[in-house]
Design a protein around this motif. Structure first.
Motif, PDB file in Angstrom:
ATOM      1  N   ASN A   1      -6.790   7.598  -2.830  1.00  0.00           N
ATOM      2  CA  ASN A   1      -5.786   6.593  -3.215  1.00  0.00           C
ATOM      3  C   ASN A   1      -6.385   5.376  -3.913  1.00  0.00           C
ATOM      4  O   ASN A   1      -5.902   4.257  -3.787  1.00  0.00           O
ATOM      5  CB  ASN A   1      -4.917   6.191  -2.020  1.00  0.00           C
ATOM      6  CG  ASN A   1      -3.931   7.282  -1.650  1.00  0.00           C
ATOM      7  OD1 ASN A   1      -3.355   7.913  -2.530  1.00  0.00           O
ATOM      8  ND2 ASN A   1      -3.775   7.534  -0.370  1.00  0.00           N
ATOM      9  N   ARG A   2      -7.490   5.635  -4.646  1.00  0.00           N
ATOM     10  CA  ARG A   2      -8.102   4.633  -5.523  1.00  0.00           C
ATOM     11  C   ARG A   2      -8.284   5.266  -6.895  1.00  0.00           C
ATOM     12  O   ARG A   2      -8.381   6.490  -6.999  1.00  0.00           O
ATOM     13  CB  ARG A   2      -9.495   4.234  -5.007  1.00  0.00           C
ATOM     14  CG  ARG A   2      -9.494   3.553  -3.678  1.00  0.00           C
ATOM     15  CD  ARG A   2      -9.204   2.093  -3.834  1.00  0.00           C
ATOM     16  NE  ARG A   2      -8.854   1.536  -2.528  1.00  0.00           N
ATOM     17  CZ  ARG A   2      -8.556   0.268  -2.321  1.00  0.00           C
ATOM     18  NH1 ARG A   2      -8.561  -0.583  -3.332  1.00  0.00           N
ATOM     19  NH2 ARG A   2      -8.233  -0.164  -1.132  1.00  0.00           N
ATOM     20  N   ALA A   3      -8.373   4.424  -7.903  1.00  0.00           N
ATOM     21  CA  ALA A   3      -8.629   4.930  -9.252  1.00  0.00           C
ATOM     22  C   ALA A   3      -9.851   4.225  -9.818  1.00  0.00           C
ATOM     23  O   ALA A   3     -10.168   3.107  -9.429  1.00  0.00           O
ATOM     24  CB  ALA A   3      -7.415   4.682 -10.138  1.00  0.00           C
TER      25      ALA A   3
ATOM     26  N   LEU B   1      -6.384  11.545  -5.390  1.00  0.00           N
ATOM     27  CA  LEU B   1      -5.133  11.703  -4.654  1.00  0.00           C
ATOM     28  C   LEU B   1      -5.406  12.123  -3.218  1.00  0.00           C
ATOM     29  O   LEU B   1      -4.608  11.911  -2.319  1.00  0.00           O
ATOM     30  CB  LEU B   1      -4.228  12.717  -5.355  1.00  0.00           C
ATOM     31  CG  LEU B   1      -3.910  12.357  -6.815  1.00  0.00           C
ATOM     32  CD1 LEU B   1      -2.986  13.385  -7.429  1.00  0.00           C
ATOM     33  CD2 LEU B   1      -3.303  10.966  -6.925  1.00  0.00           C
ATOM     34  N   SER B   2      -6.553  12.775  -3.014  1.00  0.00           N
ATOM     35  CA  SER B   2      -7.074  13.034  -1.675  1.00  0.00           C
ATOM     36  C   SER B   2      -8.555  13.238  -1.891  1.00  0.00           C
ATOM     37  O   SER B   2      -9.027  13.123  -3.021  1.00  0.00           O
ATOM     38  CB  SER B   2      -6.423  14.275  -1.055  1.00  0.00           C
ATOM     39  OG  SER B   2      -6.977  15.445  -1.609  1.00  0.00           O
ATOM     40  N   VAL B   3      -9.302  13.547  -0.843  1.00  0.00           N
ATOM     41  CA  VAL B   3     -10.743  13.748  -1.011  1.00  0.00           C
ATOM     42  C   VAL B   3     -10.997  14.893  -1.994  1.00  0.00           C
ATOM     43  O   VAL B   3     -11.984  14.901  -2.711  1.00  0.00           O
ATOM     44  CB  VAL B   3     -11.388  14.050   0.364  1.00  0.00           C
ATOM     45  CG1 VAL B   3     -12.880  14.303   0.202  1.00  0.00           C
ATOM     46  CG2 VAL B   3     -11.157  12.895   1.312  1.00  0.00           C
TER      47      VAL B   3
ATOM     48  N   ALA C   1      12.825   5.804  -5.895  1.00  0.00           N
ATOM     49  CA  ALA C   1      14.196   6.248  -6.136  1.00  0.00           C
ATOM     50  C   ALA C   1      14.428   7.622  -5.498  1.00  0.00           C
ATOM     51  O   ALA C   1      15.049   8.504  -6.077  1.00  0.00           O
ATOM     52  CB  ALA C   1      14.513   6.283  -7.632  1.00  0.00           C
ATOM     53  N   ARG C   2      13.871   7.789  -4.323  1.00  0.00           N
ATOM     54  CA  ARG C   2      14.001   9.027  -3.527  1.00  0.00           C
ATOM     55  C   ARG C   2      13.322  10.238  -4.164  1.00  0.00           C
ATOM     56  O   ARG C   2      13.586  11.365  -3.789  1.00  0.00           O
ATOM     57  CB  ARG C   2      15.459   9.344  -3.218  1.00  0.00           C
ATOM     58  CG  ARG C   2      16.106   8.265  -2.384  1.00  0.00           C
ATOM     59  CD  ARG C   2      17.361   8.756  -1.744  1.00  0.00           C
ATOM     60  NE  ARG C   2      17.888   7.715  -0.853  1.00  0.00           N
ATOM     61  CZ  ARG C   2      18.814   7.929   0.062  1.00  0.00           C
ATOM     62  NH1 ARG C   2      19.292   9.119   0.238  1.00  0.00           N
ATOM     63  NH2 ARG C   2      19.241   6.942   0.826  1.00  0.00           N
ATOM     64  N   LEU C   3      12.458  10.025  -5.158  1.00  0.00           N
ATOM     65  CA  LEU C   3      11.697  11.131  -5.738  1.00  0.00           C
ATOM     66  C   LEU C   3      10.217  10.920  -5.427  1.00  0.00           C
ATOM     67  O   LEU C   3       9.717   9.789  -5.491  1.00  0.00           O
ATOM     68  CB  LEU C   3      11.865  11.172  -7.254  1.00  0.00           C
ATOM     69  CG  LEU C   3      13.230  11.573  -7.805  1.00  0.00           C
ATOM     70  CD1 LEU C   3      13.208  11.491  -9.326  1.00  0.00           C
ATOM     71  CD2 LEU C   3      13.591  12.979  -7.362  1.00  0.00           C
ATOM     72  N   ASN C   4       9.529  12.014  -5.126  1.00  0.00           N
ATOM     73  CA  ASN C   4       8.095  11.921  -4.899  1.00  0.00           C
ATOM     74  C   ASN C   4       7.412  11.454  -6.172  1.00  0.00           C
ATOM     75  O   ASN C   4       7.658  11.997  -7.241  1.00  0.00           O
ATOM     76  CB  ASN C   4       7.527  13.278  -4.497  1.00  0.00           C
ATOM     77  CG  ASN C   4       7.958  13.673  -3.109  1.00  0.00           C
ATOM     78  OD1 ASN C   4       8.260  12.810  -2.280  1.00  0.00           O
ATOM     79  ND2 ASN C   4       7.991  14.959  -2.843  1.00  0.00           N
ATOM     80  N   SER C   5       6.552  10.446  -6.036  1.00  0.00           N
ATOM     81  CA  SER C   5       5.912   9.874  -7.218  1.00  0.00           C
ATOM     82  C   SER C   5       4.491   9.447  -6.903  1.00  0.00           C
ATOM     83  O   SER C   5       4.142   9.198  -5.760  1.00  0.00           O
ATOM     84  CB  SER C   5       6.669   8.629  -7.687  1.00  0.00           C
ATOM     85  OG  SER C   5       8.023   8.909  -7.862  1.00  0.00           O
ATOM     86  N   ILE C   6       3.705   9.356  -7.966  1.00  0.00           N
ATOM     87  CA  ILE C   6       2.370   8.779  -7.851  1.00  0.00           C
ATOM     88  C   ILE C   6       2.419   7.446  -8.589  1.00  0.00           C
ATOM     89  O   ILE C   6       2.826   7.406  -9.758  1.00  0.00           O
ATOM     90  CB  ILE C   6       1.320   9.702  -8.514  1.00  0.00           C
ATOM     91  CG1 ILE C   6       1.337  11.092  -7.870  1.00  0.00           C
ATOM     92  CG2 ILE C   6      -0.073   9.075  -8.440  1.00  0.00           C
ATOM     93  CD1 ILE C   6       0.555  12.138  -8.669  1.00  0.00           C
TER      94      ILE C   6
END
Lengths: 97, 414, 237
Positions: free
Chosen positions: C86-88, C100-102, C180-185
Motif C-alpha cells: 500500500n505504498r508507491a 498492492l500486497s507483498v 462510490a460502492r465500487l472496489n477501487s485502487i
C-alpha cells in the motif's frame, strides 16, 4: 459504520468485507465417509459466543481470519491466515477411484 | 362518542376475556410432550396435538415470553408463490389454514387478503416469474405474470419510470397474498391449547436435553428437570444452540434481519410490494404505517442491534419504489434472528435422536408457515411418522443431496 | 512531449470506455499514443485542475505482476519496489510502481508517456514454470482516472470511507477500498501543474465495466464544489 481491521489494509468499513464462513478443519476427502463430507460442506457450528471465521477484503480479494463474538458483535482480533496455515495444502487423488 | 363503550372500558368487567391464561403452576415431573419455544410454531403444534390428537399433557417452555421472539419480529406476510413443488404445496396448505384460522379459534387474527406483487426489473426476472406462475397455477395457487399497465392499476403510487436504473418490466401477482396480526396468531393458538390442558411455562429456559440410549428422556431447565416422552424444538434463531444440547449439528447460520415502520398515513397502498432486485418489500398496515423490510444482515450474529447502513439501504430502496415516502419519519425499527439454511427451505421432522423432533431452519419464511407447520408437526409427534407434506424437508435430505432449492423463499433477497 | 492533433471522438484504434459520455460533455478529442483521448473540455481546464477535476487516463500504459517471486523478478528488471504494501515508489524513468500486497505490484506510466517500464516489463515477461511471477495486465481490466484539486478531500469524503487528511495519508500512499460502492485502487500522487504549482492528486483505478457509473458518481459528488472533468492537454502543458 462498524470498522473491521484488515491485516493488509488497515481499519475499514465492514461493508468492504465479505463474511467467508467458519474456520473448521477439512476431513481427509480420501478417507472420510459421505456423511462426514456432507457435514463439512453444509453444516455449521453456528455458535453463540466467540468464533473463528474467514473474512475477505473485497477490494483486494485478501482472505484473513477473525475472532468475533457473535453475541455482542465485537471483533476481538483479525490476523493473517498464515498464522494458522503455514504450509501448502496438497490434494492427492487416490489411485483407482 | 359511544358512552357505553367508555363505560365498559372503565368497568371491572373489562376485558371480558383474557387472550390466554399462562400456567402459574409448578412444572410437573412428567409430560408426554415438551415443546421448546413458545412462538407461533410451538403454540400451533401444542394446539393441534391437544385438539386433534388427544395429546394434552404438554408443556410449552420458553426462556422469554409467548410470541416474544421472531413471531413478534417478522413482517406478517402470508403467501405461497414459491418455486419448488414441495415448497408451493406446503405454503399453499398454510395459506388455506390461515384463511379459516379466525373461525377455527373463535378469535380474530385480523387476516387481510391484500394480494402480493413481486416486481421484475430484468429479463431474467421476467423469465423466472413466468416459471413461478406456471408452477404455482399447476399446484392450485393463484399467481400470474402481469404487465406494467396492470401494475399501475394495482399500485397507482408506484414509481415506474421508463428509463430508470431499475425499470419495472413486469410483476408476479399473487392474489392469495395476505397479512395477519402476528401476535394474535400466537395468542390464538396458545389460548386454544391452554383451554385443552396444555401448560405454558414462560421464563423457563432449557439448559440441557437428556438422552438415554439414543432416545430423549427429558429436559433440564432453570426451574428443574422434567421427564418427557418426546421433545419438539421450535426456537428459530437459536436452533443451532438448542440442537447442540441434543448433540445435533444443523446446516444453519443465524443472521439478523432488520425491518422498520414509518409514521401512519391514510390508506395508500393495498397489496404487498416487493422487489428482489432493489432488495426491499413494502406494505401498509391496517394502522396506516408503512412496513419496510429487506434482506438479512451480511454476516451471522445472535444480536438484534440496529445498523445505520442497513437502514439507509432499506430506505433508499423503498424510495426507489415509493418516492412519496421521502418525507416519512421512521417510528420504530427492530430485528429478528433468522436461521438460514443453504437451500432456503425449512428443516422439519425426525432427528438423529429418537423422539426428538426438529422444527428449524425457518430463515425469513417462518410466520407464513405457522399453521401448516403446527398441524404437520403435531401429526408427526402423535404418530411418529412424518406426513407426506413435510417428508421432503427432513434433515436427512442433506445427506442424500436432495436439497429443495427454494429460490422463491424470500421476496426481497434473491 | 506529445503533440495533440484534434480528431473525431470515434477515430483511432483504441478509445476510452467513457468516450460517449465525454462527447456529450462537450469534449474535444485528440490522438495520443495510438489512442483517442480527451484533449480538453473547456478553455479553463488548467484552472479546473487546481480547484477540482477528473481526467480520464485510461488510454495510458499500465501493467501489473503478481506471485510469490514477483518482487524478486521485478527487482531483477530494475524496478524499485516499495518497502511495504500500500505504498508507491516513483521510478527513475518517471513511472510509478504501487505495491498492492507483498506479492502484487501495479505499474503506471508517467503522464507524458515517456517511461518505457510498463511496456518493457510486459515485453520481457515470459511464462516460466520455475518463477512464481505472473503477468496481470491492467490496461483492459481497469479504467484509470486522475482526480486533482484543492477540494479533492471534501469530494472524496462523500464517496469513500477513508480519512485522506494530509497527516493521515501521505503522498504515494495507496488505499484499496470502496469508492462510490465500487472496489477501487486510490494512489495519492500529487502533480505539478504548468504554472509550477503542486496540487493534491489521486489516481483512481476501478473495474472498466463500471467506469461510466463511477464517472457519473464522481461528477455528482464534485458538483457542489464546482468540480468538472478536464482534458489531458492542460495536464501535460
Amino acid at each position: 459504520m462498524k470498522i473491521l481491521n484488515c491485516p493488509l489494509n488497515g481499519p475499514r468499513n465492514i461493508s468492504e468485507f465479505i463474511y467467508g464462513g467458519e474456520l473448521h478443519e477439512m476431513p481427509d476427502p480420501n478417507r472420510c465417509d459421505s456423511r462426514e463430507w456432507v457435514e463439512h460442506v453444509y453444516f455449521h457450528e453456528n455458535a453463540a459466543g466467540i468464533v473463528r471465521e474467514w473474512w475477505c477484503h473485497s477490494a483486494t480479494s485478501y482472505w484473513f481470519l477473525a475472532e468475533r463474538n457473535t453475541i455482542t458483535d465485537e471483533i476481538i482480533r483479525t490476523f493473517p491466515a498464515s498464522e494458522v496455515f503455514n504450509q501448502r495444502v496438497e490434494f492427492t487423488a487416490v489411485e483407482g477411484e | 362518542m359511544p358512552f357505553g363503550l367508555l363505560k365498559y372500558g372503565l368497568s371491572k368487567d373489562y376485558p371480558a376475556q383474557h387472550h390466554f391464561t399462562p400456567s402459574s403452576t409448578e412444572l410437573k415431573k412428567h409430560y408426554d410432550v415438551v415443546i421448546i419455544g413458545a412462538g407461533g410454531h410451538g403454540a400451533a403444534c401444542a394446539y393441534y396435538l391437544s385438539k386433534y390428537h388427544g395429546v394434552k399433557n404438554i408443556a410449552v417452555l420458553d426462556k422469554g415470553y409467548l410470541g416474544g421472539g421472531n413471531t413478534a419480529r417478522n413482517t406478517a406476510v402470508i403467501r405461497s408463490n414459491y418455486l419448488t413443488e414441495e415448497g408451493v404445496s406446503f405454503y399453499r396448505d398454510s395459506v388455506k389454514l390461515y384463511q379459516n384460522l379466525s373461525n377455527e379459534f373463535g378469535y380474530n387474527i385480523m387476516m387481510e387478503n391484500r394480494g402480493q406483487l413481486t416486481l421484475a426489473h430484468s429479463d431474467a426476472a421476467v423469465r423466472s416469474f413466468r416459471w413461478r406462475a406456471e408452477v404455482n397455477q399447476h399446484l392450485g395457487v393463484r399467481s400470474e405474470l402481469v404487465d406494467r399497465q396492470t401494475i399501475r392499476e394495482l399500485v397507482p403510487n408506484l414509481n415506474m419510470p421508463e428509463d430508470g436504473r431499475y425499470p419495472i418490466m413486469a410483476g408476479l401477482w399473487h392474489a392469495d397474498g395476505a397479512t395477519a396480526r402476528h401476535d394474535a396468531v400466537a395468542w390464538g393458538y396458545m389460548k386454544g391449547a391452554c383451554e385443552r390442558g396444555v401448560e405454558l411455562h414462560q421464563l423457563t429456559e432449557v439448559e440441557d436435553v437428556l438422552i438415554s440410549n439414543g432416545r430423549v428422556t427429558g429436559v433440564k431447565t432453570n426451574r428443574g428437570t422434567i421427564n418427557c416422552g418426546s421433545v419438539v424444538q421450535a426456537v428459530a434463531g437459536t436452533s443451532s444452540v438448542v440442537a447442540k444440547m441434543a448433540g445435533i449439528k444443523l446446516p444453519v447460520h443465524s443472521f439478523p434481519l432488520q425491518a422498520m415502520v414509518t409514521q401512519p398515513y391514510k390508506p395508500l397502498l393495498t397489496p404487498h410490494v416487493s422487489s428482489p432486485h432493489v432488495h426491499v418489500y413494502v406494505h401498509q398496515t391496517s394502522r396506516g404505517e408503512f412496513v419496510i423490510g429487506g434482506g438479512s444482515d451480511p454476516y451471522p450474529l445472535y444480536n438484534t442491534r440496529s445498523t445505520l447502513d442497513m437502514k439507509e439501504s432499506l430506505a433508499a430502496a423503498a424510495l426507489e419504489l415509493f418516492p412519496f415516502l421521502s418525507q416519512a419519519r421512521l417510528m420504530r425499527q427492530w430485528a429478528g434472528i433468522t436461521d438460514m439454511t443453504p437451500d432456503y427451505s425449512p428443516i422439519m421432522g425426525l432427528s438423529p435422536v429418537e423422539n426428538y423432533y426438529l422444527d428449524a431452519g425457518w430463515g425469513t419464511w417462518g410466520f407464513k408457515a405457522t399453521p401448516i407447520c403446527g398441524q404437520t408437526m403435531a401429526e408427526l409427534v402423535a404418530t411418529g411418522k412424518p406426513p407426506e407434506l413435510i417428508k421432503p424437508f427432513e434433515l436427512e435430505r442433506f445427506y442424500r443431496h436432495q436439497q429443495i432449492n427454494e429460490a422463491g423463499a424470500t421476496a426481497a433477497s434473491h | 512531449m506529445n503533440e495533440f492533433e484534434t480528431t473525431a471522438p470515434d477515430s483511432g484504434l483504441r478509445r476510452s470506455q467513457l468516450y460517449r459520455t465525454q462527447q456529450q460533455g462537450g469534449a474535444e478529442f485528440a490522438s495520443l499514443n495510438g489512442a483517442t483521448v480527451v484533449k480538453q473540455f473547456a478553455a479553463d481546464d488548467a484552472q479546473q485542475l487546481k480547484s477540482l477535476a477528473m481526467v480520464d487516463l485510461s488510454m495510458l500504459p499500465r501493467s501489473g505482476f503478481k506471485g510469490r517471486q514477483a518482487p524478486e523478478w521485478l527487482t531483477r528488471q530494475g524496478v524499485e519496489i516499495p518497502a511495504e504494501p500500500n505504498r508507491a515508489t516513483r521510478q527513475q524513468d518517471g513511472s510509478l510502481v504501487a505495491s498492492l500486497s507483498v506479492q502484487e505490484h501495479l505499474i503506471l506510466s508517467d503522464l507524458q508517456i515517456t517511461a518505457g517500464k510498463p511496456q518493457q516489463l510486459e515485453n520481457d515477461w515470459q511464462m516460466d514454470a520455475d518463477t512464481a511471477c505472473y503477468a496481470l495486465p491492467r490496461s483492459d481490466s481497469h479504467a484509470w482516472l486522475l482526480l486533482t484539486g484543492e477540494h479533492l478531500r471534501d469530494m472524496l469524503a462523500k464517496v469513500c470511507g477513508i480519512d485522506f487528511a494530509a497527516e493521515e495519508f501521505a503522498n504515494h500512499q495507496v488505499a484499496q477500498t470502496s469508492v462510490a460502492r465500487l472496489n477501487s485502487i486510490l494512489i495519492r500522487d500529487d502533480v505539478q501543474l504548468a504554472d509550477g504549482s503542486t496540487v493534491l492528486a489521486f489516481h483512481l483505478l476501478c473495474d472498466v465495466s463500471s467506469v461510466e457509473f463511477m464517472w457519473d458518481c464522481l461528477q455528482d459528488a464534485m458538483d457542489e464544489f464546482g468540480g468538472k472533468p478536464a482534458g489531458l492537454a492542460a495536464l501535460l502543458a
